[in-house]
Design a protein around this motif. Sequence first.
Motif, short mmCIF file in Angstrom:
data_model
loop_
_atom_site.label_atom_id
_atom_site.label_comp_id
_atom_site.label_asym_id
_atom_site.label_seq_id
_atom_site.Cartn_x
_atom_site.Cartn_y
_atom_site.Cartn_z
N ILE A 61 0.87 -1.16 0.00
CA ILE A 61 0.00 0.00 0.00
C ILE A 61 0.91 1.21 0.00
CG2 ILE A 61 -0.20 0.19 2.52
CD1 ILE A 61 -3.19 0.81 2.09
N PHE A 62 0.50 2.27 -0.65
CA PHE A 62 1.31 3.49 -0.69
C PHE A 62 0.64 4.55 0.17
CE2 PHE A 62 3.50 2.90 -5.10
CZ PHE A 62 3.91 1.63 -4.73
N CYS A 63 1.46 5.38 0.81
CA CYS A 63 0.89 6.38 1.70
C CYS A 63 1.68 7.68 1.60
CB CYS A 63 0.90 5.87 3.14
SG CYS A 63 0.09 6.99 4.29
N ASN A 64 1.00 8.76 1.33
CA ASN A 64 1.66 10.06 1.30
C ASN A 64 2.15 10.44 2.69
OD1 ASN A 64 1.02 10.23 -1.39
ND2 ASN A 64 -0.81 11.49 -1.05
N ASP A 65 3.10 11.36 2.70
CA ASP A 65 3.66 11.83 3.96
C ASP A 65 2.58 12.33 4.91
OD1 ASP A 65 6.22 11.50 4.59
OD2 ASP A 65 6.97 13.33 3.67
N LEU A 105 -0.29 7.12 7.93
CA LEU A 105 0.83 6.19 8.11
C LEU A 105 0.65 5.33 9.37
CD1 LEU A 105 4.05 8.25 7.27
CD2 LEU A 105 3.45 6.02 6.34
N ARG A 106 0.27 5.98 10.46
CA ARG A 106 0.17 5.25 11.74
C ARG A 106 -0.89 4.15 11.66
NH1 ARG A 106 -3.01 5.62 15.94
NH2 ARG A 106 -4.05 7.46 15.11
N VAL A 107 -1.99 4.47 10.99
CA VAL A 107 -3.06 3.46 10.86
C VAL A 107 -2.57 2.27 10.06
CG1 VAL A 107 -5.34 3.01 9.86
CG2 VAL A 107 -4.91 5.16 11.08
N TYR A 108 -1.87 2.54 8.97
CA TYR A 108 -1.37 1.43 8.16
C TYR A 108 -0.35 0.59 8.94
CZ TYR A 108 -3.60 3.62 4.09
OH TYR A 108 -4.51 4.14 3.20
N GLU A 109 0.46 1.26 9.76
CA GLU A 109 1.43 0.50 10.57
C GLU A 109 0.69 -0.37 11.59
OE1 GLU A 109 5.27 3.48 10.16
OE2 GLU A 109 3.92 3.72 11.86
N GLU A 110 -0.38 0.14 12.16
CA GLU A 110 -1.18 -0.66 13.09
C GLU A 110 -1.87 -1.83 12.39
OE1 GLU A 110 -2.26 3.02 16.14
OE2 GLU A 110 -3.81 2.18 14.85
N LEU A 111 -2.00 -1.70 11.08
CA LEU A 111 -2.62 -2.77 10.29
C LEU A 111 -1.57 -3.73 9.73
CD1 LEU A 111 -5.34 -0.57 8.64
CD2 LEU A 111 -5.79 -2.65 9.95
N PHE A 120 1.47 -2.95 8.15
CA PHE A 120 2.32 -2.52 7.03
C PHE A 120 3.60 -1.87 7.56
CE2 PHE A 120 -1.84 -2.85 5.09
CZ PHE A 120 -1.56 -3.39 3.83
N VAL A 121 4.69 -2.09 6.84
CA VAL A 121 6.01 -1.58 7.21
C VAL A 121 6.56 -0.77 6.03
CG1 VAL A 121 8.37 -2.25 7.82
CG2 VAL A 121 6.42 -3.56 8.71
N LYS A 122 7.17 0.38 6.32
CA LYS A 122 7.77 1.19 5.26
C LYS A 122 8.93 0.42 4.62
CE LYS A 122 7.15 5.74 7.41
NZ LYS A 122 7.91 6.81 8.12
N THR A 156 6.63 13.23 -1.19
CA THR A 156 7.12 11.87 -0.95
C THR A 156 5.97 10.92 -0.66
OG1 THR A 156 9.18 12.71 -0.02
CG2 THR A 156 8.60 10.45 0.55
N TRP A 158 5.32 6.97 0.69
CA TRP A 158 5.94 5.76 1.24
C TRP A 158 5.35 4.52 0.59
CZ3 TRP A 158 10.20 6.20 4.00
CH2 TRP A 158 10.45 7.41 4.64
N THR A 159 6.23 3.59 0.27
CA THR A 159 5.76 2.28 -0.19
C THR A 159 5.83 1.35 1.02
OG1 THR A 159 7.99 1.64 -0.85
CG2 THR A 159 6.63 2.66 -2.52
N VAL A 186 4.75 -2.42 2.99
CA VAL A 186 4.50 -3.84 2.71
C VAL A 186 3.88 -4.49 3.95
CG1 VAL A 186 5.58 -6.05 2.13
CG2 VAL A 186 6.37 -3.95 1.02
N PHE A 198 -2.80 -2.46 -2.95
CA PHE A 198 -4.06 -1.98 -2.38
C PHE A 198 -4.07 -0.47 -2.49
CE2 PHE A 198 -6.65 -1.04 1.56
CZ PHE A 198 -7.85 -1.44 0.99
#
Lengths: 49, 202
Positions: free
Chosen positions: A19-23, A27-33, A35-37, B101, B103-104, B106, B185
Amino acid sequence: MIHYVQNHPVVRAQDALTIFCNDDGPLRVYEELGFVKRGWMREFSYDRT
Amino acid sequence: MSRPITLDRLAETEYVELADPNYTTLTPFGTFYHHPEFSKRHDANQLMRTVLPADAEPESLLEHLEALYSGTTITHHKMSGHDPSTFERLRPHFPEDQGHTTWTMVFERTPKRPPNPGIEVKAVTAELETDLDDLHRNENGKITDGHRFARAQGPRVGGEWVIGYVDGRPASSSQWFVVDRIARFRGINTREWARNRAPPPR
């Protein structure tokens, strides 16, 4: 919704789920789900008007 | 055994999602994408996979970009890529507010945030397409350009659109697709009334 996709059999059969995430995105939600940068993409843009 | 998950492979999901090969041109600095049906969308009109060769100066790339856009009516000029050296060398030529920027990420760890039992997720079939489009209407009731563009790429990139329903109402949507064994996704579009209703992390 992300859990649905993470558990989809076609997705699970691939090498990875990304998944891609803008700055300024969630980000925090995706990390809790789970995902790792792993890198970044960059862009530059400007208006000529 | 699966191949390494490289940034090249992750970034390719972005390039493939956006760029219809019918409207791309290979250049010495990357792939120029100009989709005439979406001439106001920045992501459909840009230089992608941008690489500045070691023996080339940034000015030559910037001049080339101007030349690429000169045959269009597009005033917003954009280049994107994932080559760190290229963007480090270009950085002095752009003010901070002209850079961006992404972030990609995974999926590698066990989620701390549990599924929300109040959301029913459905794959979009023909009978749910109206719900999908309705989630992407602007204040004037028109389907947004961004959604029209994403939907237009659907037959090419494949995958599946999904809708999250809360109390039977369409609340959010997204899409996933596969490029070279990497599942991608897209971000989730959620209606204002349905935001921040997820259970807290464990």
